[in-house]
Scaffold this motif. Sequence first.
Motif, short mmCIF file in Angstrom:
data_model
loop_
_atom_site.label_atom_id
_atom_site.label_comp_id
_atom_site.label_asym_id
_atom_site.label_seq_id
_atom_site.Cartn_x
_atom_site.Cartn_y
_atom_site.Cartn_z
N PRO A 115 0.80 -1.22 0.00
CA PRO A 115 0.00 0.00 0.00
C PRO A 115 0.84 1.27 0.00
N LEU A 116 2.14 1.16 0.27
CA LEU A 116 2.99 2.35 0.29
C LEU A 116 3.14 2.96 -1.10
N GLU A 117 3.00 2.13 -2.14
CA GLU A 117 3.16 2.65 -3.49
C GLU A 117 2.07 3.65 -3.85
N PRO A 118 0.79 3.31 -3.72
CA PRO A 118 -0.23 4.34 -3.99
C PRO A 118 -0.23 5.45 -2.95
N ALA A 119 0.13 5.13 -1.70
CA ALA A 119 0.16 6.17 -0.66
C ALA A 119 1.17 7.25 -1.00
N ALA A 120 2.28 6.88 -1.62
CA ALA A 120 3.30 7.86 -1.99
C ALA A 120 2.77 8.88 -2.98
N PHE A 121 1.71 8.52 -3.70
CA PHE A 121 1.08 9.44 -4.65
C PHE A 121 -0.13 10.17 -4.03
N GLY A 122 -0.34 9.96 -2.74
CA GLY A 122 -1.43 10.64 -2.05
C GLY A 122 -2.80 10.07 -2.30
N LEU A 123 -2.87 8.78 -2.67
CA LEU A 123 -4.16 8.19 -3.04
C LEU A 123 -4.87 7.54 -1.85
N PRO A 124 -6.16 7.77 -1.70
CA PRO A 124 -6.96 6.93 -0.80
C PRO A 124 -6.95 5.51 -1.32
N ILE A 125 -6.95 4.52 -0.42
CA ILE A 125 -6.80 3.12 -0.81
C ILE A 125 -7.99 2.32 -0.31
N ILE A 126 -8.71 1.68 -1.22
CA ILE A 126 -9.77 0.75 -0.86
C ILE A 126 -9.19 -0.66 -0.95
N THR A 127 -9.41 -1.45 0.09
CA THR A 127 -8.84 -2.79 0.11
C THR A 127 -9.88 -3.82 0.56
N GLY A 128 -9.67 -5.05 0.12
CA GLY A 128 -10.48 -6.16 0.59
C GLY A 128 -9.91 -6.72 1.88
N PRO A 129 -10.42 -7.86 2.35
CA PRO A 129 -10.05 -8.38 3.67
C PRO A 129 -8.72 -9.14 3.72
N HIS A 130 -8.15 -9.51 2.56
CA HIS A 130 -6.96 -10.37 2.55
C HIS A 130 -5.69 -9.52 2.41
N ILE A 131 -5.13 -9.07 3.52
CA ILE A 131 -3.99 -8.15 3.48
C ILE A 131 -2.85 -8.62 4.38
N PHE A 132 -2.71 -9.92 4.55
CA PHE A 132 -1.74 -10.44 5.52
C PHE A 132 -0.29 -10.19 5.13
N LYS A 133 0.01 -9.96 3.86
CA LYS A 133 1.41 -9.73 3.46
C LYS A 133 1.94 -8.38 3.93
N ASN A 134 1.07 -7.41 4.02
CA ASN A 134 1.50 -6.05 4.40
C ASN A 134 0.61 -5.50 5.51
N VAL A 147 -6.63 4.24 4.44
CA VAL A 147 -7.14 2.95 3.99
C VAL A 147 -8.62 2.80 4.35
N PHE A 148 -9.40 2.32 3.38
CA PHE A 148 -10.83 2.08 3.57
C PHE A 148 -11.08 0.60 3.32
N ASP A 149 -11.61 -0.10 4.32
CA ASP A 149 -11.75 -1.55 4.26
C ASP A 149 -13.11 -1.98 3.72
N MET A 150 -13.05 -2.90 2.76
CA MET A 150 -14.23 -3.60 2.29
C MET A 150 -14.23 -4.97 2.94
N ILE A 151 -15.18 -5.24 3.80
CA ILE A 151 -15.26 -6.55 4.45
C ILE A 151 -15.70 -7.60 3.45
N ASP A 152 -16.51 -7.20 2.49
CA ASP A 152 -16.99 -8.10 1.45
C ASP A 152 -15.82 -8.61 0.62
N ASP A 153 -15.72 -9.90 0.40
CA ASP A 153 -14.61 -10.48 -0.37
C ASP A 153 -14.91 -10.56 -1.87
N GLY A 154 -16.04 -10.01 -2.29
CA GLY A 154 -16.35 -10.01 -3.71
C GLY A 154 -17.01 -11.27 -4.21
N SER A 155 -17.40 -12.18 -3.31
CA SER A 155 -18.03 -13.43 -3.75
C SER A 155 -19.38 -13.19 -4.43
N ASP A 156 -20.02 -12.07 -4.07
CA ASP A 156 -21.22 -11.63 -4.80
C ASP A 156 -20.82 -10.36 -5.54
#
Length: 215
Positions: A115-134, A147-156
């Motif tokens: 997430p540091l890559e888009p953050a360096a450009f000043g971007l708000p970041i929407i993310t899903g629930p699977h973020i264990f690497k970072n 960061v804005f969290d989407m709890i929905d995993d996109g299965s629907d």
Amino acid sequence: MTIDKAFCQQFETAVAGRKILLAASTHEGEDACVINAANALGDGWLTLIAPRHPHRGPTIAAVCNMAPQRSLGQWPSADRNVYIMDSFGEMGSLFDLADLTILGGSFVPKGGHNPLEPAAFGLPIITGPHIFKNASEFAGLRDIGVVFDMIDDGSDPARAGQALADMAIAIMKDKAQYRRIASAAKTYAATASKRSNDAAKMIAAIAPAPQTIRE
């Protein structure tokens, strides 16, 4: 990350003032909800899908009724709300162009991308629930409202797409908050970069000198 200023200028002309939602480094299984979000956003928005593996570009384009593709030398058109960035080495330009980003690898169990890559450009970041690497960097950026969290995993995909669109609209609606997010994101990314550089210097300072091998 490098920015191609000539490309950005031409791209902005083609976009014609629309807000840009960038789905960065998406994986198979994540594109459907992004496409639904693009349709829910309607006029005034262009959604860029930049697959993690560019060879998936034609497959994604086919699902979008043959949306224009970077790999074919095509540009965004006024009558299309999706553009496929199936290319290598242009993510810096995309982050520079975007108004906000959905970070891929997080709606499927890939662990989320940096997430540091888009953050360096000043971007708000929407993310899903699977973020264990970072997880730690996501947590730090979440604490300062980037960061804005989407709890929905996109299965629907239809439901997730509408939720993504609603979140994107809400983020862009408050201009003062958007400016605060951009400033906080850039500051956090710069500080994080210094941390890694300082750690590298400390390791170099205490590491034993390489031994010369004589034959």
